[in-house]
Design an enzyme around this catalytic site. Structure first.
Site: not given
Length: 304
Positions: A32-33, A54, A76, A78, A143, A186, A202
């Protein structure tokens, strides 16, 4: 004793996956970074920790060469949708280029299997609810696209080089150790506000629905898909139930004793109205089954 390497092993989900493997007497290695991971999640546990990004192929290869993990649980990543829109290149480096590093080393050091964490975001606006693994994929964000591209790279490495895999597409994961900051779920945002007796907002009318799965059920799916005789499959990980955000708030309010009413604000543009993942394929092909209903998970989480 078999070895498992968990990338993102100090993170929210990764640390729970580590706990599950430790429970079953595996040698656990965490890489893990610490950009979003928290070393406190694994401190004091019998885990060999490497502070590695990584994307750094040289350091990663040194780890594989010395440790030769039997399984790789690749968490791992983003994971922020908004950050992926703001910095598309960084998202691709973390979620595609770094994955290729992992796949190359799995191939070179004969890793038995890689279990890859994907996301419901690959479906985009669902063509049906619940979404099934065979449904059309049409991600709405960089993403979602980088995760889907990662899935395709994994399948290609399987076809060309014999790298065995399981791809897990998560619904909305919640539970202990989830940060309420950044691109948080949430449930953790509501929990943070409840503990501080702050105001809760909300988005929109609150009638949008989501499928929430407890992190311990997710860690169980990772363990089972790594260790059982399953390979080269894609599974949704969910409870296959949905709840509106408004009902979620009222449930957490009831269990926590929070006394305020929620405020409503403008709905997010492009937000998916209803999302639920069908988990029948995972139920039929593995020994996994969700151990927590949403009520049980929320009670345990709010007690922490």
């Amino acid at each position: 004793m078999k070895k498992v390497l968990i990338t993102g092993g100090a993170g929210f989900i990764g640390s729970h996956v580590a706990d599950r493997f430790l429970l079953n007497n595996y040698e656990v290695i965490a890489a893990d970074n610490l950009v979003t991971g928290n070393i406190d999640n694994i401190n004091g546990k019998n885990i060999k920790f490497f502070n590695i990004d990584i994307r750094d192929r040289e350091k990663l290869e040194e780890l594989f060469k010395n440790e030769k993990p039997d399984y790789v649980i690749h968490l791992a990543a983003q994971v922020s949708v908004s950050s992926s829109v703001e910095d598309v290149l960084y998202d691709a480096e973390e979620n595609i280029t770094a994955l290729i590093n992992i796949l190359e080393l799995c191939k070179k050091y004969n890793t038995e299997k890689i279990v890859f964490s994907s996301t419901a975001a690959v479906y985009g606006i669902p063509e049906e609810v619940p979404s099934r693994e065979a449904n059309k994929t049409a991600p709405l964000s960089p993403y979602g696209l980088s995760k889907l591209t990662g899935e395709e790279y994994i399948k290609m490495y399987s076809r060309l080089f014999g790298v065995n895999y399981v791809i897990l597409r998560y619904a909305n994961v919640y539970g202990p150790r989830q940060s309420a900051h950044g691109e948080a779920g949430v449930v953790s945002i509501f929990n943070d506000k409840i503990k501080a007796n702050g105001d809760i907002f909300i988005e929109g009318d609150g009638l949008q629905t989501r499928d929430f799965v407890y992190v311990k059920d997710v860690s169980g799916a990772n363990y089972i898909c790594a260790t059982e005789d399953i390979k080269n499959e894609t599974f949704n990980v969910s409870t296959n139930t949905d709840i509106s955000i408004l009902k979620l708030f009222n449930t957490m309010k009831k269990y926590s004793g929070y006394e305020k009413d929620a405020f409503h604000k403008e709905a997010r543009k492009g937000d998916i109205r209803n999302s639920r993942l069908d988990n029948n394929k995972l139920l039929k092909n593995t020994s996994w089954k969700p151990e927590y209903t949403l009520d049980q998970g929320l009670k345990e989480y709010l007690d922490k």
